[in-house]
Design an enzyme around this catalytic site. Structure first.
Site, PDB file in Angstrom:
ATOM      1  N   TYR A 164       0.845  -1.218   0.000  1.00 58.91           N
ATOM      2  CA  TYR A 164       0.000   0.000   0.000  1.00 58.91           C
ATOM      3  C   TYR A 164       0.870   1.255   0.000  1.00 58.91           C
ATOM      4  O   TYR A 164       0.601   2.206  -0.745  1.00 58.91           O
ATOM      5  CB  TYR A 164      -0.872  -0.066   1.244  1.00 58.91           C
ATOM      6  CG  TYR A 164      -1.933   0.997   1.386  1.00 58.91           C
ATOM      7  CD1 TYR A 164      -3.097   0.976   0.606  1.00 58.91           C
ATOM      8  CD2 TYR A 164      -1.812   1.996   2.345  1.00 58.91           C
ATOM      9  CE1 TYR A 164      -4.081   1.937   0.773  1.00 58.91           C
ATOM     10  CE2 TYR A 164      -2.793   2.957   2.521  1.00 58.91           C
ATOM     11  CZ  TYR A 164      -3.926   2.921   1.735  1.00 58.91           C
ATOM     12  OH  TYR A 164      -4.912   3.873   1.908  1.00 58.91           O
ATOM     13  N   LYS A 168       0.858   4.070  -2.845  1.00 52.87           N
ATOM     14  CA  LYS A 168       0.464   5.445  -2.515  1.00 52.87           C
ATOM     15  C   LYS A 168       1.619   6.431  -2.735  1.00 52.87           C
ATOM     16  O   LYS A 168       1.383   7.591  -3.115  1.00 52.87           O
ATOM     17  CB  LYS A 168      -0.063   5.515  -1.082  1.00 52.87           C
ATOM     18  CG  LYS A 168      -1.362   4.729  -0.870  1.00 52.87           C
ATOM     19  CD  LYS A 168      -2.490   5.245  -1.750  1.00 52.87           C
ATOM     20  CE  LYS A 168      -3.843   4.680  -1.369  1.00 52.87           C
ATOM     21  NZ  LYS A 168      -4.930   5.181  -2.229  1.00 52.87           N
TER      22      LYS A 168
HETATM   23  P1  NDP Z   1     -13.582   1.978   1.376  1.00 53.24           P
HETATM   24  O1  NDP Z   1     -13.040   0.611   1.571  1.00 53.24           O
HETATM   25  O2  NDP Z   1     -14.585   2.510   2.335  1.00 53.24           O
HETATM   26  O3  NDP Z   1     -14.178   2.120  -0.115  1.00 53.24           O
HETATM   27  C1  NDP Z   1     -13.407   1.715  -1.193  1.00 53.24           C
HETATM   28  C2  NDP Z   1     -14.075   2.134  -2.469  1.00 53.24           C
HETATM   29  O4  NDP Z   1     -13.220   1.767  -3.560  1.00 53.24           O
HETATM   30  C3  NDP Z   1     -15.398   1.454  -2.711  1.00 53.24           C
HETATM   31  O5  NDP Z   1     -16.252   2.367  -3.375  1.00 53.24           O
HETATM   32  C4  NDP Z   1     -15.021   0.307  -3.654  1.00 53.24           C
HETATM   33  O6  NDP Z   1     -16.096  -0.139  -4.483  1.00 53.24           O
HETATM   34  C5  NDP Z   1     -13.954   0.974  -4.477  1.00 53.24           C
HETATM   35  N1  NDP Z   1     -13.067   0.047  -5.166  1.00 53.24           N
HETATM   36  C6  NDP Z   1     -12.215  -0.847  -4.620  1.00 53.24           C
HETATM   37  N2  NDP Z   1     -11.564  -1.538  -5.578  1.00 53.24           N
HETATM   38  C7  NDP Z   1     -12.025  -1.050  -6.755  1.00 53.24           C
HETATM   39  C8  NDP Z   1     -11.758  -1.349  -8.109  1.00 53.24           C
HETATM   40  N3  NDP Z   1     -10.873  -2.307  -8.467  1.00 53.24           N
HETATM   41  N4  NDP Z   1     -12.433  -0.677  -9.075  1.00 53.24           N
HETATM   42  C9  NDP Z   1     -13.335   0.289  -8.750  1.00 53.24           C
HETATM   43  N5  NDP Z   1     -13.614   0.612  -7.475  1.00 53.24           N
HETATM   44  C10 NDP Z   1     -12.980  -0.051  -6.505  1.00 53.24           C
HETATM   45  O7  NDP Z   1     -12.293   2.928   1.319  1.00 53.24           O
HETATM   46  P2  NDP Z   1     -12.040   4.408   1.886  1.00 53.24           P
HETATM   47  O8  NDP Z   1     -13.192   5.262   1.560  1.00 53.24           O
HETATM   48  O9  NDP Z   1     -11.536   4.323   3.261  1.00 53.24           O
HETATM   49  O10 NDP Z   1     -10.775   4.817   0.994  1.00 53.24           O
HETATM   50  C11 NDP Z   1     -10.903   5.578  -0.199  1.00 53.24           C
HETATM   51  C12 NDP Z   1      -9.506   5.931  -0.667  1.00 53.24           C
HETATM   52  O11 NDP Z   1      -8.840   6.670   0.363  1.00 53.24           O
HETATM   53  C13 NDP Z   1      -8.621   4.725  -0.964  1.00 53.24           C
HETATM   54  O12 NDP Z   1      -7.782   5.006  -2.050  1.00 53.24           O
HETATM   55  C14 NDP Z   1      -7.794   4.599   0.292  1.00 53.24           C
HETATM   56  O13 NDP Z   1      -6.576   3.956   0.053  1.00 53.24           O
HETATM   57  C15 NDP Z   1      -7.604   6.056   0.655  1.00 53.24           C
HETATM   58  N6  NDP Z   1      -7.272   6.291   2.046  1.00 53.24           N
HETATM   59  C16 NDP Z   1      -8.121   5.898   3.058  1.00 53.24           C
HETATM   60  C17 NDP Z   1      -7.788   6.138   4.370  1.00 53.24           C
HETATM   61  C18 NDP Z   1      -8.647   5.741   5.504  1.00 53.24           C
HETATM   62  O14 NDP Z   1      -8.193   5.875   6.670  1.00 53.24           O
HETATM   63  N7  NDP Z   1      -9.876   5.284   5.292  1.00 53.24           N
HETATM   64  C19 NDP Z   1      -6.519   6.822   4.712  1.00 53.24           C
HETATM   65  C20 NDP Z   1      -5.718   7.191   3.578  1.00 53.24           C
HETATM   66  C21 NDP Z   1      -6.092   6.947   2.301  1.00 53.24           C
HETATM   67  P3  NDP Z   1     -17.140  -1.312  -4.002  1.00 53.24           P
HETATM   68  O15 NDP Z   1     -18.034  -0.648  -2.981  1.00 53.24           O
HETATM   69  O16 NDP Z   1     -17.837  -1.732  -5.243  1.00 53.24           O
HETATM   70  O17 NDP Z   1     -16.286  -2.385  -3.387  1.00 53.24           O
END
Ligand code: NDP
Length: 252
Positions: A164, A168
């Site tokens: 990851y 990132k």
């Molecule tokens: P969630 O796990 O809550 O949501 C992930 C989202 O990404 C969902 O909408 C999921 O779709 C979608 N997704 C995953 N894989 C794919 C794919 N192959 N193609 C299309 N869509 C995909 O994640 P967060 O909201 O927590 O995270 C969002 C972003 O922020 C990510 O990039 C994460 O790395 C980053 N981030 C998050 C942090 C945190 O503390 N939460 C901290 C730092 C960065 P579906 O619902 O269909 O599975």
């Protein structure tokens, strides 16, 4: 977005914003925030259609517009097919938010090659697959904003997250390089690096323990990330490009 929300001109169709991974968490909050600015939001997701429908319903309840746009960001052919259809309906894309991401944590010595690739293919491969056709669409209009969701992990390298953190950190380099390529054309490219945000991704983490290492003493909310993304997409950020903005309660 161009200063005033694009839909403020009632004669023009609203400009398009594509948010990947907008069915849940941070992506949903970003979709709601951008729709509130008058953009037509394409709500991307991979498989959770019910959650994506809820995002769209919330957009519409608040008077906004959008549509579902499912595709797997790791599948270049599927991305191109979906985006061709999307651009046929909405020729002008103003905003792309690369938000889709997953984790598959493990100590590096124990990490499977599959988990390395799954995570890097989603964040870094997804950036390539989605941003390339979008940038090609933005270039003739000489306008647009791309925001990519990176992570504090890419800055400090969290233990158990080599895959990851690599993905990132790679997004930060890609953001800076692409920003320098398209700056003269009028397209801005930035990244946001959130800290620990309360979403499904972090629901199994010991948040009470983590809070102790966050200077502000609490985790962040998806909306707190979304407001920074909204700023970067707006004309208020007209001289901001190639930047990585941390939203992490003071962690680094
Ligand atoms: P969630 O796990 O809550 O949501 C992930 C989202 O990404 C969902 O909408 C999921 O779709 C979608 N997704 C995953 N894989 C794919 C794919 N192959 N193609 C299309 N869509 C995909 O994640 P967060 O909201 O927590 O995270 C969002 C972003 O922020 C990510 O990039 C994460 O790395 C980053 N981030 C998050 C942090 C945190 O503390 N939460 C901290 C730092 C960065 P579906 O619902 O269909 O599975």
């Amino acid at each position: 977005m161009t200063g005033q929300p694009p839909s403020s001109d009632s004669r023009a169709a609203p400009a398009l914003a594509l948010v990947t991974g907008a069915s849940r968490g941070i992506g949903r909050a970003i979709a709601l925030e951008l729709a509130a600015q008058g953009l037509h939001v394409a709500v991307n997701y991979k498989s959770n259609q019910e959650a994506a429908q809820q995002t769209l319903a919330q957009i519409e309840e608040r008077g906004g517009r959008g549509e579902l746009c499912p595709f797997d960001v790791t599948d270049e052919a599927a991305v191109n097919t979906a985006l061709d259809a999307l651009f046929a309906r909405h020729p002008r894309i103003a905003v792309l938010v690369n938000n889709a991401g997953i984790v598959a944590d493990n100590l590096f010595a124990m990490m499977s090659s599959q988990d390395w690739r799954r995570v890097t293919d989603t964040s870094l491969g997804g950036f390539f697959n989605v941003t390339k056709p979008v940038i090609k669409k933005m270039i003739p209009h000489k306008q647009g904003s791309v925001v990519t969701i990176s992570s504090v992990s890419g800055l400090i390298g969290n233990r158990g997250q080599a895959n990851y953190a690599a993905a990132k950190a790679g997004l930060m380099g890609a953001t800076r390089a692409l920003a320098s390529e398209v700056a003269r054309i009028g397209i801005r490219v930035n990244a946001v690096a959130p800290g620990v945000i309360q979403t499904d991704m972090t629901k199994d983490l010991p948040l009470d323990v983590l809070k102790k290492i966050i200077p502000m003493g609490r985790c962040g909310l998806p909306e707190e990330v979304a407001r920074v993304v909204r700023f970067l997409c707006s004309d208020d950020a007209s001289y901001v490009t190639g930047q990585i903005i941390s939203v992490n309660g003071g962690m680094v």
